[in-house]
Design a protein around this motif. Structure first.
Motif, mmCIF file in Angstrom:
data_model
loop_
_atom_site.group_PDB
_atom_site.id
_atom_site.type_symbol
_atom_site.label_atom_id
_atom_site.label_comp_id
_atom_site.label_asym_id
_atom_site.label_seq_id
_atom_site.Cartn_x
_atom_site.Cartn_y
_atom_site.Cartn_z
ATOM 1 N N ASP A 22 27.993 51.851 40.646
ATOM 2 C CA ASP A 22 27.390 52.311 41.893
ATOM 3 C C ASP A 22 25.898 52.046 41.896
ATOM 4 N N SER A 23 25.377 51.786 43.086
ATOM 5 C CA SER A 23 23.939 51.613 43.276
ATOM 6 C C SER A 23 23.495 52.624 44.323
ATOM 7 N N ALA A 24 22.244 52.596 44.684
ATOM 8 C CA ALA A 24 21.727 53.493 45.713
ATOM 9 C C ALA A 24 22.379 53.221 47.060
ATOM 10 N N TYR A 25 22.977 52.036 47.203
ATOM 11 C CA TYR A 25 23.580 51.635 48.474
ATOM 12 C C TYR A 25 25.100 51.655 48.450
ATOM 13 N N GLY A 26 25.694 52.168 47.401
ATOM 14 C CA GLY A 26 27.151 52.231 47.300
ATOM 15 C C GLY A 26 27.671 51.406 46.142
ATOM 16 N N PRO A 27 28.988 51.180 46.110
ATOM 17 C CA PRO A 27 29.573 50.428 44.991
ATOM 18 C C PRO A 27 29.092 48.973 44.963
ATOM 19 N N ARG A 28 28.962 48.445 43.742
ATOM 20 C CA ARG A 28 28.581 47.035 43.541
ATOM 21 C C ARG A 28 29.768 46.301 42.940
ATOM 22 N N TYR A 29 29.963 45.063 43.383
ATOM 23 C CA TYR A 29 31.077 44.247 42.911
ATOM 24 C C TYR A 29 30.564 42.913 42.404
ATOM 25 N N GLY A 30 31.275 42.351 41.436
ATOM 26 C CA GLY A 30 30.946 41.033 40.924
ATOM 27 C C GLY A 30 31.466 39.951 41.858
ATOM 28 N N ALA A 31 31.235 38.717 41.462
ATOM 29 C CA ALA A 31 31.680 37.575 42.265
ATOM 30 C C ALA A 31 33.198 37.601 42.424
ATOM 31 N N ARG A 32 33.641 37.254 43.610
ATOM 32 C CA ARG A 32 35.067 37.228 43.933
ATOM 33 C C ARG A 32 35.745 36.100 43.152
ATOM 34 N N VAL A 33 36.825 36.423 42.482
ATOM 35 C CA VAL A 33 37.623 35.436 41.750
ATOM 36 C C VAL A 33 38.882 35.196 42.579
ATOM 37 N N GLN A 34 39.025 33.971 43.081
ATOM 38 C CA GLN A 34 40.138 33.602 43.956
ATOM 39 C C GLN A 34 41.309 33.055 43.153
ATOM 40 N N ASP A 35 42.473 33.064 43.757
ATOM 41 C CA ASP A 35 43.656 32.372 43.246
ATOM 42 C C ASP A 35 44.029 32.786 41.820
ATOM 43 N N VAL A 36 44.011 34.088 41.552
ATOM 44 C CA VAL A 36 44.367 34.613 40.233
ATOM 45 C C VAL A 36 45.890 34.732 40.150
ATOM 46 N N PRO A 37 46.530 34.070 39.184
ATOM 47 C CA PRO A 37 47.979 34.200 39.029
ATOM 48 C C PRO A 37 48.348 35.631 38.620
ATOM 49 N N ALA A 38 49.361 36.182 39.263
ATOM 50 C CA ALA A 38 49.787 37.547 38.974
ATOM 51 C C ALA A 38 51.221 37.744 39.427
ATOM 52 N N LEU A 39 51.809 38.823 38.968
ATOM 53 C CA LEU A 39 53.105 39.261 39.451
ATOM 54 C C LEU A 39 52.848 40.607 40.112
ATOM 55 N N VAL A 40 53.116 40.709 41.407
ATOM 56 C CA VAL A 40 52.796 41.912 42.177
ATOM 57 C C VAL A 40 54.077 42.579 42.649
ATOM 58 N N ALA A 41 54.157 43.882 42.443
ATOM 59 C CA ALA A 41 55.319 44.649 42.898
ATOM 60 C C ALA A 41 54.839 45.808 43.762
ATOM 61 N N ALA A 42 55.540 46.035 44.861
ATOM 62 C CA ALA A 42 55.261 47.203 45.701
ATOM 63 C C ALA A 42 55.879 48.415 45.015
ATOM 64 N N VAL A 43 55.072 49.431 44.801
ATOM 65 C CA VAL A 43 55.534 50.659 44.147
ATOM 66 C C VAL A 43 54.994 51.861 44.913
ATOM 67 N N ARG A 44 55.555 52.998 44.645
ATOM 68 C CA ARG A 44 55.020 54.264 45.134
ATOM 69 C C ARG A 44 55.165 55.231 43.969
ATOM 70 N N THR A 45 54.081 55.348 43.201
ATOM 71 C CA THR A 45 54.140 56.189 42.008
ATOM 72 C C THR A 45 52.809 56.899 41.811
ATOM 73 N N GLN A 46 52.863 58.053 41.207
ATOM 74 C CA GLN A 46 51.664 58.833 40.908
ATOM 75 C C GLN A 46 51.042 58.316 39.613
ATOM 76 N N VAL A 47 49.737 58.068 39.628
ATOM 77 C CA VAL A 47 48.990 57.676 38.431
ATOM 78 C C VAL A 47 47.705 58.494 38.390
ATOM 79 N N ARG A 48 47.072 58.528 37.245
ATOM 80 C CA ARG A 48 45.793 59.241 37.108
ATOM 81 C C ARG A 48 44.651 58.249 37.257
ATOM 82 N N ASP A 49 43.643 58.644 38.037
ATOM 83 C CA ASP A 49 42.471 57.788 38.200
ATOM 84 C C ASP A 49 41.487 58.037 37.067
ATOM 85 N N ALA A 50 40.325 57.420 37.129
ATOM 86 C CA ALA A 50 39.327 57.518 36.054
ATOM 87 C C ALA A 50 38.837 58.946 35.834
ATOM 88 N N GLU A 51 38.894 59.785 36.876
ATOM 89 C CA GLU A 51 38.466 61.180 36.747
ATOM 90 C C GLU A 51 39.603 62.120 36.368
#
Length: 107
Positions: A22-51
């Motif tokens: 985070d910065s004074a102006y909100g979240p900061r992100y790195g350069a966008r990485v395009q065309d990343v190979p992945a396997l994506v599945a639609a799910v609906r499940t409870q997970v714990r976040d960083a907090e």
């Protein structure tokens, strides 16, 4: 011996903007990485976040183990939806014939 998830299993393509903090102006992100190979599945499940809060994940991503996608990263899914990485887990099994991968849960 298999050392990482084979590319031919990663049938989808995503884009990732790694969360840098985070910065004074909100979240900061790195350069966008395009065309990343992945396997994506639609799910609906409870997970714990960083907090430690329980939140609903709506997408599970399996990718190569060297993908940099920390919690808070913006991920563009194959259907064009933009999601936020809730958690990421590196899966390894040194010495076993099991592929290493990165699992990202998004909401």
């Amino acid at each position: 011996m298999v050392t990482r998830v084979p590319g031919w299993l990663l049938r989808h393509r995503i884009a990732v903007e790694p969360y840098l903090g985070d910065s004074a102006y909100g979240p900061r992100y790195g350069a966008r990485v395009q065309d990343v190979p992945a396997l994506v599945a639609a799910v609906r499940t409870q997970v714990r976040d960083a907090e430690g809060r329980e939140v609903l994940a709506t997408a599970q991503i399996i990718a190569a183990p060297d993908l940099h996608c920390p919690p808070g990263s913006r991920v563009t899914l194959p259907d064009g939806r933009t999601a936020t990485a809730i958690s990421s887990a590196s899966h390894t099994a040194p010495g076993l014939p099991v592929p290493a991968s990165l699992e990202v849960m998004c909401g």
